[in-house]
Write a protein that holds these residues in place. Structure first.
Motif: not given
Length: 227
Positions: A115-120, A185-186, A62-64
């Motif tokens: 970033a770590a997690g799921a962006a929508l 990062a998703e 994951p990135l920033k």
């Protein structure tokens, strides 16, 4: 999502509230659930999942993350600007503007792509008169790439690993929007799917495309100012 004023095909406030719930509870990687969604499909689009034999690359760390400015899916010809979106007067996520059907919306209070997690990312499927930005989203397949360019010039490249059409009446927000693997990062791309119900003026399902970070390019270093 579809869009139109008055009697147009705009996704209902309830569905947007479900999207928002998924963002707050799972968008930042706090979900307990994981794994591919198994909700039944509906309408004229089939969920393809991940076909056997499709090789997928390893995940990138994951990135920033950066505020997204543009999203591209070359395999289906999507290239569109991205606008941060907030909440509407009903407390639901605000979809892209009616006047900009070629624009993708990103929930600005959620995870940044990369970033770590799921962006929508969300987009309309059509308008009253023509296809919109995510009209062809259901045709994308696992293994295809998604490129998200950030406002800082960085590029995050994601690989699609799952495509589902989730029925509205059996919708599981945790499975749809929650990270599939902790710490990864998703990305989720969402639009309307299934069939259009003229009685409720809404589609019967949502197309949910899932992808994960597999490559990245940092922004070019800024040139020092001349003395």
């Amino acid at each position: 999502m579809s869009s139109a004023r008055g009697g147009g095909r705009l996704i209902t406030g309830l569905a947007w509230a479900v999207l928002l719930l998924g963002l707050w509870l799972w968008g930042r990687g706090t979900a307990n659930g994981s794994g591919a969604s198994s909700a039944p499909t509906t309408g004229d689009i089939a969920a393809v999942g991940r076909p056997l034999g499709v090789p997928l690359p390893p995940a990138h760390h994951p990135l920033k993350g950066a505020v997204p400015q543009r999203v591209e899916i070359p395999s289906i010809g999507i290239a569109a600007p991205v606008l941060p979106r907030g909440l509407d007067s009903d407390g639901a996520i605000d979809p892209p503007p009616y006047a900009k059907p070629g624009t993708v919306g990103w929930f600005g209070s959620g995870t940044r792509p990369g970033a770590a997690g799921a962006a929508l990312l969300v987009g309309h499927v059509d308008t009253e008169s023509k296809p919109a930005v995510f009209y062809g989203l259901s045709a994308v397949r696992p293994g295809a790439r998604i490129k998200v360019t950030g406002a800082d010039g960085s590029v995050a490249e994601f690989t699609i690993d799952d495509v589902q059409v989730l029925a509205r009446d059996r919708f599981d927000a945790a499975k749809a929007y929650g990270p599939r693997k902790p710490g990864r990062a998703e990305l989720r791309l969402i639009t309307c799917g299934g069939t259009y119900d003229r009685a409720t003026k809404a589609y019967t399902a949502n197309v949910v495309v899932s992808a994960y970070l597999t490559d990245a390019r940092e922004p070019a270093p800024s040139k020092p100012a001349k003395p």
